[in-house]
Write an enzyme that holds these catalytic residues in place. Structure first.
Site, PDB file in Angstrom:
ATOM      1  NE  ARG A   1      -8.884   5.875   9.234  1.00 37.69           N
ATOM      2  CZ  ARG A   1      -9.100   5.447  10.336  1.00 37.69           C
ATOM      3  NH1 ARG A   1      -9.066   4.129  10.557  1.00 37.69           N
ATOM      4  NH2 ARG A   1      -8.907   6.762  11.195  1.00 37.69           N
TER       5      ARG A   1
ATOM      6  NE  ARG B   1      -4.456  -0.160  12.590  1.00 40.19           N
ATOM      7  CZ  ARG B   1      -4.977   0.739  13.290  1.00 40.19           C
ATOM      8  NH1 ARG B   1      -3.923   0.434  13.979  1.00 40.19           N
ATOM      9  NH2 ARG B   1      -5.703   1.304  12.745  1.00 40.19           N
TER      10      ARG B   1
ATOM     11  NE  ARG C   1       1.379   2.544  10.845  1.00 43.95           N
ATOM     12  CZ  ARG C   1       2.572   2.845  11.402  1.00 43.95           C
ATOM     13  NH1 ARG C   1       3.757   3.278  11.263  1.00 43.95           N
ATOM     14  NH2 ARG C   1       1.693   3.631  12.774  1.00 43.95           N
TER      15      ARG C   1
ATOM     16  CG  ASP D   1      -4.745  10.804   9.623  1.00 46.88           C
ATOM     17  OD1 ASP D   1      -5.367   9.424   9.264  1.00 46.88           O
ATOM     18  OD2 ASP D   1      -5.232  11.448   9.923  1.00 46.88           O
TER      19      ASP D   1
ATOM     20  CE1 TYR E   1      -9.084  13.017  16.759  1.00 49.07           C
ATOM     21  CE2 TYR E   1     -10.339  13.337  15.283  1.00 49.07           C
ATOM     22  CZ  TYR E   1     -10.158  12.927  15.485  1.00 49.07           C
ATOM     23  OH  TYR E   1     -10.224  11.154  15.788  1.00 49.07           O
TER      24      TYR E   1
HETATM   25  O1  CP3 Z   1      -9.490   5.784   3.907  1.00 54.80           O
HETATM   26  C1  CP3 Z   1      -8.202   5.399   3.837  1.00 54.80           C
HETATM   27  O2  CP3 Z   1      -8.107   4.521   3.015  1.00 54.80           O
HETATM   28  C2  CP3 Z   1      -8.010   6.399   2.978  1.00 54.80           C
HETATM   29  C3  CP3 Z   1      -6.899   6.714   4.561  1.00 54.80           C
HETATM   30  C4  CP3 Z   1      -7.720   7.666   5.400  1.00 54.80           C
HETATM   31  C5  CP3 Z   1      -7.072   7.651   6.819  1.00 54.80           C
HETATM   32  N1  CP3 Z   1      -7.624   8.706   7.771  1.00 54.80           N
HETATM   33  C6  CP3 Z   1      -5.762   6.713   7.410  1.00 54.80           C
HETATM   34  C7  CP3 Z   1      -5.093   5.958   8.662  1.00 54.80           C
HETATM   35  C8  CP3 Z   1      -8.538   8.708   6.298  1.00 54.80           C
HETATM   36  C9  CP3 Z   1      -9.748   8.761   4.867  1.00 54.80           C
HETATM   37  C10 CP3 Z   1      -8.406   8.942   7.173  1.00 54.80           C
HETATM   38  C11 CP3 Z   1      -9.333   9.703   8.153  1.00 54.80           C
HETATM   39  C12 CP3 Z   1      -9.386  10.504   9.679  1.00 54.80           C
HETATM   40  N2  CP3 Z   1      -8.100  10.124   9.745  1.00 54.80           N
HETATM   41  C13 CP3 Z   1     -10.147   9.997   9.840  1.00 54.80           C
HETATM   42  C14 CP3 Z   1     -12.409  10.990   8.669  1.00 54.80           C
HETATM   43  C15 CP3 Z   1     -13.006   9.134   9.318  1.00 54.80           C
HETATM   44  C16 CP3 Z   1     -13.130   8.598  10.136  1.00 54.80           C
HETATM   45  O3  CP3 Z   1     -12.218   7.448  10.593  1.00 54.80           O
HETATM   46  O4  CP3 Z   1     -13.734   8.833  11.764  1.00 54.80           O
HETATM   47  C17 CP3 Z   1     -10.057  10.501  10.880  1.00 54.80           C
HETATM   48  C18 CP3 Z   1     -11.037  11.497  12.061  1.00 54.80           C
HETATM   49  C19 CP3 Z   1      -8.584  10.528  11.086  1.00 54.80           C
HETATM   50  C20 CP3 Z   1      -7.682  10.660  12.400  1.00 54.80           C
HETATM   51  C21 CP3 Z   1      -6.834   9.261  12.458  1.00 54.80           C
HETATM   52  N3  CP3 Z   1      -5.741   9.092  12.048  1.00 54.80           N
HETATM   53  C22 CP3 Z   1      -7.112   8.931  14.054  1.00 54.80           C
HETATM   54  C23 CP3 Z   1      -8.266   9.034  15.408  1.00 54.80           C
HETATM   55  C24 CP3 Z   1      -6.147   7.622  13.488  1.00 54.80           C
HETATM   56  C25 CP3 Z   1      -6.135   6.135  14.450  1.00 54.80           C
HETATM   57  C26 CP3 Z   1      -6.998   5.566  15.070  1.00 54.80           C
HETATM   58  C27 CP3 Z   1      -6.762   4.305  13.682  1.00 54.80           C
HETATM   59  O5  CP3 Z   1      -6.998   3.561  13.274  1.00 54.80           O
HETATM   60  O6  CP3 Z   1      -5.275   3.992  14.482  1.00 54.80           O
HETATM   61  C28 CP3 Z   1      -5.205   7.642  12.456  1.00 54.80           C
HETATM   62  C29 CP3 Z   1      -4.532   6.236  12.272  1.00 54.80           C
HETATM   63  C30 CP3 Z   1      -4.834   6.212  10.587  1.00 54.80           C
HETATM   64  N4  CP3 Z   1      -5.599   7.089   9.233  1.00 54.80           N
HETATM   65  C31 CP3 Z   1      -4.656   5.299   9.798  1.00 54.80           C
HETATM   66  C32 CP3 Z   1      -4.532   4.746   8.699  1.00 54.80           C
HETATM   67  C33 CP3 Z   1      -4.739   3.768   8.328  1.00 54.80           C
HETATM   68  C34 CP3 Z   1      -3.946   4.576  10.981  1.00 54.80           C
HETATM   69  C35 CP3 Z   1      -2.506   4.331  11.319  1.00 54.80           C
HETATM   70  C36 CP3 Z   1      -1.471   2.528  11.351  1.00 54.80           C
HETATM   71  O7  CP3 Z   1      -1.437   2.424  10.067  1.00 54.80           O
HETATM   72  O8  CP3 Z   1      -1.622   2.500  12.727  1.00 54.80           O
END
Ligand code: CP3
Length: 348
Positions: A23, A27, A36, A73, A149
């Site tokens: 990640r 943010r 964003r 994602d 999910y």
């Molecule tokens: O690593 C990176 O920089 C690449 C991008 C990436 C994102 N999600 C961007 C993201 C990757 C590799 C993921 C994987 C992901 N997404 C997983 C597996 C890894 C982990 O974290 O366990 C899972 C379970 C998800 C599902 C997901 N996406 C959730 C549960 C959430 C909400 C939680 C949160 O942090 O807000 C997301 C949203 C998400 N995916 C964001 C980002 C940058 C935040 C969105 C925003 O900008 O509001």
């Protein structure tokens, strides 16, 4: 000189310890928050190649990480298959829950690839902008984590709805996992074709399953996916990451087509060194909360990983994703400390 991440994933210990963070685009970066806001919706950002490519490159420009990870994602796969997916700010992902097995017939891997064209476009744009030291990591969610999910329609405590579905509707659950295996293979091959040089498979919720269920729904599907990828692309390294199931890392490392094992914050480092790092390259473990804290606790955390695992093939990373409140200065400090270690201990 080869890209340090690729060199480390081939099992070498004579190059620098590469570093990137799960990640890393997100943010905690003001430039991410700005973009964003412009994009509005999160999925819209994932499907806008120019913006997604820029976001992917933001942490590279700022910190010089050894890898860029595609900004997307894991839930674009169900979205591509035709399940409705959206993100609620401050809460997380939402999907129209599958309900029962009948909903499975409507999901279509054939349609998915055209829906995900913008993601492949992002990969090729990023690839064309990277220098010869920085590797491009593509990824997908592992079938089990994505299924949790799809079934519940949101993140859930202990993934109870998906576990219940798997016990009660075994045939339907197995069909869903098969569908996700097939889709993940197509999706990852598409990313390779577009320029991804390394792949990571995220099984974030592997920890909620029993040993038997984890073998069936995490390890076997990951083995099927990675074998299919390697059959066509023997030179693309693949990292598997089972979060919350440290005992299963030896089995993950035993999968032929796996090159790297991601380890979470709870892993025992000595045991990892003895039982996992002797088989494959290891990646991870630094506590994202130590990175948030900074100071002496951060240094102690970094040094422990390097001391225990720096003698073998290692990729420096966190044990889970970076937290939104993480100060940028802590990340700069982390990169400097890991690079100083490589200079002092490996002479590179
Ligand atoms: O690593 C990176 O920089 C690449 C991008 C990436 C994102 N999600 C961007 C993201 C990757 C590799 C993921 C994987 C992901 N997404 C997983 C597996 C890894 C982990 O974290 O366990 C899972 C379970 C998800 C599902 C997901 N996406 C959730 C549960 C959430 C909400 C939680 C949160 O942090 O807000 C997301 C949203 C998400 N995916 C964001 C980002 C940058 C935040 C969105 C925003 O900008 O509001």
């Amino acid at each position: 000189m080869k890209k340090p991440l690729l060199h480390a994933l081939q099992g070498h210990t004579d190059g620098p310890v590469p570093i990137w963070l799960m990640r890393q685009a997100g943010r905690y970066l003001p430039e991410y928050r700005k973009l964003r806001e412009q994009a509005g919706d999160f999925l819209n950002l994932c499907y806008s190649p120019d913006l997604a490519a820029e976001v992917t490159l933001q942490p590279i420009k700022r910190f010089g990480f050894d890898a860029a990870i595609l900004f997307s994602d894991i839930l674009v796969v169900p979205d591509g298959l035709g399940q409705k997916v959206w993100f609620v700010v401050g809460e997380g992902p939402r999907l129209e829950p599958l309900g029962d097995g009948k909903a499975l017939a409507k999901l279509d891997p054939g349609k998915m690839m055209s829906k995900l064209t913008p993601v492949f476009e992002t990969v090729s744009r990023v690839k064309s902008e990277l220098d010869d030291k920085t590797a491009l990591v593509g990824f997908c969610g592992a079938p089990w984590t994505v299924a949790t999910y799809m079934i519940a329609g949101a993140g859930t405590k202990e993934q109870a709805p998906a576990r219940l579905w798997a016990y009660k509707n075994r045939d339907d659950f197995s069909t869903l996992i098969d569908l996700l295996v097939e889709s993940s293979i197509l999706y990852l091959k598409g990313q390779i074709k577009a320029g991804a040089e390394v792949l990571q498979i995220f099984d974030s919720w592997a920890g909620s399953l029993t040993e038997g269920e984890r073998q069936a729904w995490c390890l076997t599907p990951i083995e099927r996916i990675t074998q299919a990828i390697k059959a066509d692309h023997p030179d693309i390294p693949i990292i598997g990451f089972l979060r919350g199931a440290p005992g299963a890392n030896v089995k993950l490392a035993g999968i032929n087509a796996i090159d790297g094992v991601g380890i979470d914050t709870a892993c025992d480092l000595e045991q990892t060194r003895r039982e996992v790092q002797t088989l494959k390259t290891v990646q991870g473990n630094l506590d994202p909360i130590a990175l948030l804290a900074g100071g002496a606790s951060l240094d102690a955390g970094i040094d422990l990983v390097l001391e225990k695992l720096g003698g073998g093939p290692l990729v420096f990373n966190l044990g889970h994703g970076i937290l939104p409140d993480t100060p940028i200065g802590h990340v700069t400090h982390l990169v400097e400390r890991v690079r100083a270690y490589s200079k002092e201990n490996r002479g590179v």
